[in-house]
Design an enzyme around this catalytic site. Structure first.
Site, mmCIF file in Angstrom:
data_model
loop_
_atom_site.group_PDB
_atom_site.id
_atom_site.type_symbol
_atom_site.label_atom_id
_atom_site.label_comp_id
_atom_site.label_asym_id
_atom_site.label_seq_id
_atom_site.Cartn_x
_atom_site.Cartn_y
_atom_site.Cartn_z
ATOM 1 N N VAL A 1 -11.422 3.500 0.812
ATOM 2 C CA VAL A 1 -10.846 4.304 -0.262
ATOM 3 C C VAL A 1 -9.793 3.525 -1.034
ATOM 4 C CG1 VAL A 1 -11.311 6.517 0.854
ATOM 5 C CG2 VAL A 1 -9.174 5.321 1.350
ATOM 6 N N ASP B 1 -5.491 -0.288 -2.298
ATOM 7 C CA ASP B 1 -6.112 -1.255 -3.210
ATOM 8 C C ASP B 1 -7.435 -1.790 -2.707
ATOM 9 O OD1 ASP B 1 -4.834 -2.850 -1.057
ATOM 10 O OD2 ASP B 1 -5.580 -4.542 -2.235
ATOM 11 N N LYS C 1 -7.998 7.227 9.590
ATOM 12 C CA LYS C 1 -9.443 7.289 9.844
ATOM 13 C C LYS C 1 -9.613 7.510 11.339
ATOM 14 C CE LYS C 1 -10.668 4.111 6.046
ATOM 15 N NZ LYS C 1 -11.097 2.750 5.709
ATOM 16 N N ARG D 1 -4.417 0.430 -7.355
ATOM 17 C CA ARG D 1 -3.249 1.075 -6.736
ATOM 18 C C ARG D 1 -2.716 2.202 -7.614
ATOM 19 N NH1 ARG D 1 -1.920 -2.076 -2.303
ATOM 20 N NH2 ARG D 1 -2.018 -4.333 -2.571
ATOM 21 N N ASP E 1 0.300 3.360 4.233
ATOM 22 C CA ASP E 1 -0.664 4.157 3.485
ATOM 23 C C ASP E 1 -1.767 4.700 4.387
ATOM 24 O OD1 ASP E 1 -1.688 1.610 3.931
ATOM 25 O OD2 ASP E 1 -2.356 1.271 1.873
ATOM 26 N N ASP F 1 -6.010 2.499 10.028
ATOM 27 C CA ASP F 1 -7.436 2.209 10.140
ATOM 28 C C ASP F 1 -7.682 1.649 11.544
ATOM 29 O OD1 ASP F 1 -10.076 1.674 9.623
ATOM 30 O OD2 ASP F 1 -9.736 0.039 8.229
ATOM 31 N N GLY G 1 0.785 -1.236 0.000
ATOM 32 C CA GLY G 1 0.000 0.000 0.000
ATOM 33 C C GLY G 1 0.813 1.280 0.000
HETATM 34 P P1 IMP Z 1 -5.408 -1.555 9.919
HETATM 35 O O1 IMP Z 1 -4.490 -2.680 10.335
HETATM 36 O O2 IMP Z 1 -6.849 -1.853 10.160
HETATM 37 O O3 IMP Z 1 -5.009 -0.213 10.475
HETATM 38 O O4 IMP Z 1 -5.363 -1.486 8.351
HETATM 39 C C1 IMP Z 1 -4.268 -1.030 7.701
HETATM 40 C C2 IMP Z 1 -4.128 -1.697 6.354
HETATM 41 O O5 IMP Z 1 -5.370 -2.094 5.798
HETATM 42 C C3 IMP Z 1 -3.513 -0.693 5.443
HETATM 43 O O6 IMP Z 1 -2.123 -0.913 5.324
HETATM 44 C C4 IMP Z 1 -4.259 -0.888 4.145
HETATM 45 O O7 IMP Z 1 -3.510 -1.715 3.301
HETATM 46 C C5 IMP Z 1 -5.562 -1.574 4.512
HETATM 47 N N1 IMP Z 1 -6.690 -0.607 4.528
HETATM 48 C C6 IMP Z 1 -7.324 -0.064 5.588
HETATM 49 N N2 IMP Z 1 -8.306 0.771 5.216
HETATM 50 C C7 IMP Z 1 -8.297 0.768 3.868
HETATM 51 C C8 IMP Z 1 -9.069 1.458 2.868
HETATM 52 O O8 IMP Z 1 -9.978 2.274 3.135
HETATM 53 N N3 IMP Z 1 -8.748 1.174 1.579
HETATM 54 C C9 IMP Z 1 -7.760 0.310 1.220
HETATM 55 N N4 IMP Z 1 -7.006 -0.331 2.106
HETATM 56 C C10 IMP Z 1 -7.262 -0.118 3.423
HETATM 57 MG MG MG Z 2 -4.034 -3.176 1.377
#
Ligand code: IMP
Ligand code: MG
Length: 180
Positions: free
Chosen positions: A154, A160, A132, A166, A101, A104, A45
């Site tokens: 997004v 992606d 977010k 991407r 990237d 979340d 990402g």
């Molecule tokens: P987390 O572990 O939930 O913080 O998610 C982080 C990873 O999930 C990021 O490195 C992204 O690759 C993917 N991700 C989270 N939200 C999105 C989104 O809205 N679009 C695309 N990829 C996301």
């Molecule tokens: Mg991803």
């Protein structure tokens, strides 16, 4: 690709300007680094973010990529973490900048921060292009944030869905029917 995007959240120009400003912030922070900077981008990402950022960062640096996936395949909500490659040696005593990237749920960054800390770097900072805030947990420290965005799925500028989009130059909200 355009037809699959519901609306553009951040234009390519907006992103470029912000990434350049982030590079400026980082250049100040690391100007006095004696240990040397190692950037740890989380694949895939962060590839576009990385490529743009480092060309605006006139510092001597190493790059140690790591691949983690928390959204295997077509899932759009956080799943089990999948670590596809491990961090190489050589982070000990370095100033490490972790790059992703998007923040979340924070599970990915929390996990990688722990792995990096275990390798005893001189310092560890984290940069994300997007956050977010509705979800970002308080126990995952981030030092540089490009944009705070709404809680929508997004794509583009490296982000992606099922490894697509991407290369979309803007960051846009994917049409819900594309991910269902
Ligand atoms: P987390 O572990 O939930 O913080 O998610 C982080 C990873 O999930 C990021 O490195 C992204 O690759 C993917 N991700 C989270 N939200 C999105 C989104 O809205 N679009 C695309 N990829 C996301
Ligand atoms: Mg991803």
């Amino acid at each position: 690709m355009d037809a699959d995007i519901e609306r553009i959240l951040l234009s390519h120009d907006q992103i470029q300007a912000r990434v350049r400003a982030m590079a400026g912030e980082m250049a100040e922070v690391y100007a006095g680094s004696e240990q040397g900077l190692t950037i740890v981008p989380i694949l895939s990402g962060s590839i576009i973010f990385l490529a743009d950022l480092i060309r605006d960062l006139p510092l001597k640096m190493k790059i140690a990529m790591v691949q983690v996936s928390s959204y295997p395949g077509t899932a759009t909500t956080s799943q089990q973490l999948e670590m596809k490659s491990d961090l190489g040696q050589g982070l000990a005593g370095r100033d490490v900048l972790l790059l992703d990237d998007i923040l979340d749920s924070g599970n990915t960054i929390r996990h990688v921060q722990k792995l990096i800390r275990a390798r005893e770097p001189a310092s560890l900072r984290t940069a994300v292009l997007l956050r977010k805030p509705a979800k970002a947990p308080p126990d995952v420290p981030v030092d540089f944030v490009g944009f705070d965005i709404e809680d929508a799925f997004v794509v583009g500028y490296g982000l992606d869905f099922d490894d697509h989009y991407r290369n979309y130059p803007h960051i846009g909200v994917l049409r819900p029917e594309m991910s269902s």
